[in-house]
Structure formats: structure tokens, C-alpha cells
Enzyme design. Structure first.
Site, PDB file in Angstrom:
ATOM      1  N   GLN A   1     -35.658  21.938 -19.919  1.00  0.00           N
ATOM      2  CA  GLN A   1     -34.852  23.381 -20.268  1.00  0.00           C
ATOM      3  C   GLN A   1     -34.927  23.386 -21.752  1.00  0.00           C
ATOM      4  O   GLN A   1     -34.392  24.618 -22.112  1.00  0.00           O
ATOM      5  CB  GLN A   1     -33.183  22.763 -20.231  1.00  0.00           C
ATOM      6  CG  GLN A   1     -32.773  22.659 -18.834  1.00  0.00           C
ATOM      7  CD  GLN A   1     -31.424  21.935 -18.472  1.00  0.00           C
ATOM      8  OE1 GLN A   1     -30.446  22.669 -18.892  1.00  0.00           O
ATOM      9  NE2 GLN A   1     -31.197  20.802 -18.184  1.00  0.00           N
TER      10      GLN A   1
ATOM     11  N   HIS B   1     -36.551  27.331 -19.017  1.00  0.00           N
ATOM     12  CA  HIS B   1     -35.959  28.263 -20.017  1.00  0.00           C
ATOM     13  C   HIS B   1     -36.973  28.897 -20.898  1.00  0.00           C
ATOM     14  O   HIS B   1     -36.704  29.711 -21.743  1.00  0.00           O
ATOM     15  CB  HIS B   1     -34.939  27.591 -20.843  1.00  0.00           C
ATOM     16  CG  HIS B   1     -33.680  27.143 -19.803  1.00  0.00           C
ATOM     17  ND1 HIS B   1     -32.618  26.126 -20.289  1.00  0.00           N
ATOM     18  CD2 HIS B   1     -33.430  27.209 -18.499  1.00  0.00           C
ATOM     19  CE1 HIS B   1     -31.790  26.136 -19.387  1.00  0.00           C
ATOM     20  NE2 HIS B   1     -32.110  26.768 -18.238  1.00  0.00           N
TER      21      HIS B   1
END
Length: 355
Positions: free
Chosen positions: A213, A231
Site C-alpha cells: 500500500q 496505491h
């Protein structure tokens, strides 16, 4: 036969009445030979006899004398420090050592080591496919602040209100300043030893994929090759309007898109945007096929990445500085910071892969 010293008791497991003893002796040429006795009978039927010509050579082979024994679920009665390094490797890699026995023996063979870390090492060494999922706690030890925590607030503003599509559209100057500041800070940031441990595990074919992430690129900088950035990446720039790639220098210098004059932005996933489809699908497929998923340094709050661990039929491990509220549903929970925990597990992994 070359003359040898007396047999030396190296390992005894079981009870006083029912036990297996492995003994060894060193020849004049330095070679060790080993035998097994059961309940004091060195000529037990169905097992390897220690008679001349039938001894086992090699320390690793000595531990195989335990394989197939009906007593292997019993505890250690005696262990000579000479055999500890080989016993540790056998415990971590042998399919004949169950989890109950591993935990019972770990204090003696791995003094001072957390039993959950011992278990995590055994699972990793025994897994055909392992996947890592990492979050902000993996990066904070490289002095990158977790912008979702109160200590990560920027200019008294919650960054979650800046890292949005709305901020990009309505307050681009603030949006640009926030990300330019983060990019400048990354110039001084290096991967920590935990990142390098994961890269080493990939190199040794223990880890197949890292889904992260984090947008800082530290996994790749540490040497990991198969990294999926769920992300996006703050190290890449594109035009928000037409998608043309740009440069970090152009973004931090307040330039616009050279093609359409649009607003430049980092190629990160803003709040309100979808995750990159290819990274998501690749990570999901790997997790569905994984025998082990290790989640490191995430609060498990961000959707949809927090759904990924539940997609595996394999074992799951959760490593985080705080685990009380978010560790439910994992097979193994280790409370601790990412770098130190990974270093400790790696010390056990090194025992397991030692030649």
C-alpha cells in the site's frame, strides 16, 4: 574399522521409560558417525541398527534418525550444544516435526526467540508460495511519517483531506505543495534492513510477490523485483487531464502538462479513486494461490486492500506494532515493529537454509 572414541549422547527425546537416543562418535579423520537407540536397545527391530557398516554419517543425517519414530511427539530430555545448529535446521524444515513439538522444543533450541517468530519461520520455509502485504508501518522505520496518524499531520492539516480528487480539483496549489514536500523528503530516505530481508527472501525463492500500500518505492530500492504497488507510486508523474507522463522536476517546479497544459500529479491512488487494476488483479491471483500470506505494518483500515488476506486458503500472519484491534482472523499474530521482527525471523530463516 578405524578406531573411534566412545559414543557420545547428543540428543534424547521421549520419557524416561520410552525414549530415542541419538549418539555420535568422531573418527580420527574427523568424520562423525551416528546411531539411534530406542529405550536403550541399540538393535531395535524395524530401525537402523548401529552395527558396523550401518552407522549414519553427516550431522544432518543424524537428525533423520528421528524420522518415522512413534515417539517424535515427545519432548527433549537431553541435547548436547554440538547438535543445536543441526537440530534447529531440522526443526524448521522437517515435515516430521509438528507444530506442538516445535513449540515445546523452541525454548531449548532457540533460547530467547519468540515462539510465534519460530512458527512464522517454519511456515515460510515450508510454503510453496508466500506473499507479503505491506503498509505504512513498513515505511515509518525509514523515517517516512504515517500521514494517517496524528503525528503525520502536515501544516496542521489532516493529509487525508489533501490526498483527494476534490483537493486536486479545488485547491491544486495546496495539493501540489503537499506532494512536492513528500517527494523532496524521499530524497533522503533509504530502505531499512526489513526491506532488505524481504528482498533476500525473494532471492531465495521464499517469497513470490510483495503487494504494498506504500507509494515510496522502498521495496524496489531494496532489491525486491516482483512488487505490486496497490496505491500507485509517488515517484511517477502524469497529467491528471490527458494521462501523459511527466517528470518529478516538472511537477515540483509548478509546470503544466507539455501536451495539453493540464495539471500534473503523482501517479498515486487518491481517496476516491480506484486501485490500479493490473496491480490489484496480480496481487489477488498470487494471494489466492499462496500457501502463506504475511501482512506487515498496516492497520487493516483501508478498503479494499484490507480484504486481501481473507482471499487466501493458506496460513496468514499479521505483524504490526499494535495488533489488539486488528489481528482477529489471522492464524498467527506478532506484535512488534516491522524491521526488528523481520530481522528476528530472518535469523531463524538463515538457520533453515544453511548448507
Amino acid at each position: 574399522m578405524v578406531s573411534v572414541k566412545d559414543w557420545q549422547e547428543l540428543l534424547t527425546v521421549g520419557t524416561e521409560n520410552e525414549h530415542i537416543k541419538i549418539s555420535g562418535k568422531e573418527k580420527k579423520n574427523g568424520e562423525w558417525v551416528f546411531k539411534r537407540t530406542v529405550n536403550g536397545d541399540s538393535l531395535e527391530r524395524g530401525y537402523l541398527s548401529p552395527r558396523e557398516g550401518n552407522e549414519v554419517t553427516g550431522w544432518d543425517n543424524a537428525l533423520r534418525l528421528l524420522d518415522g519414530s512413534p515417539l517424535r511427539s515427545l519432548h527433549i530430555l537431553k541435547a548436547d550444544p554440538l547438535i543445536y545448529p543441526y537440530l534447529g535446521k531440522y526443526m524448521l524444515t522437517s515435515k516430521n516435526i509438528g507444530e506442538e513439538l516445535l513449540l515445546a522444543w523452541s525454548d531449548k533450541v532457540f533460547p530467547g526467540k519468540n515462539k510465534d517468530m519460530v512458527m512464522a519461520a517454519k511456515w515460510l520455509l515450508g510454503s510453496d508460495r508466500a506473499v507479503i502485504l505491506s503498509g505504512a508501518g513498513m515505511s515509518t522505520e525509514s523515517n517516512i511519517p504515517d500521514f494517517r496518524s496524528s503525528s503525520g499531520w502536515w501544516k496542521q492539516i489532516d493529509p487525508r483531506t489533501v490526498a483527494t480528487v476534490e483537493a486536486l480539483d479545488s485547491n491544486y496549489d495546496l495539493f501540489q505543495e503537499f506532494y512536492a514536500t513528500r517527494m523532496k523528503a524521499l530524497d533522503q530516505i533509504e530502505p531499512h534492513e526489513g526491506h532488505r530481508v524481504l528482498a533476500k527472501w525473494e532471492e531465495n525463492n521464499l517469497v513470490q510477490l510483495i503487494g504494498t500500500q506504500n507509494v515510496d518505492g522502498l521495496h524496489s530500492a531494496a532489491g525486491s523485483l516482483n512488487v505490486q504497488e496497490l496505491h500507485g507510486s509517488i515517484r511517477s508523474i502524469r497529467c491528471h487531464d490527458c494521462g501523459k507522463e511527466g517528470s518529478i522536476e516538472a511537477f515540483t517546479s509548478h509546470e503544466t502538462c507539455s501536451r495539453c497544459g493540464g495539471r500534473l500529479r503523482p501517479a498515486v491512488v487518491l481517496f476516491g479513486e480506484m486501485l490500479p487494476q493490473e496491480a490489484w488483479e496480480t496481487t489477488l491471483e498470487a494471494i489466492e494461490q499462496a500457501g502463506l500470506v504475511i501482512v506487515i505494518g498496516t492497520s487493516m483500515e483501508v478498503y479494499p486492500a484490507n480484504q486481501l488476506p481473507a482471499m487466501t486458503s493458506g496460513k496468514t500472519v499479521y505483524i504490526n506494532a499494535e495488533t489488539a484491534e486488528t489481528g482477529a482472523g489471522f492464524d498467527l499474530i506478532i506484535e512488534g515493529k516491522a524491521k526488528k521482527t523481520l530481522q528476528n525471523i530472518n535469523e531463524l530463516i538463515e538457520i533453515g537454509i544453511r548448507r
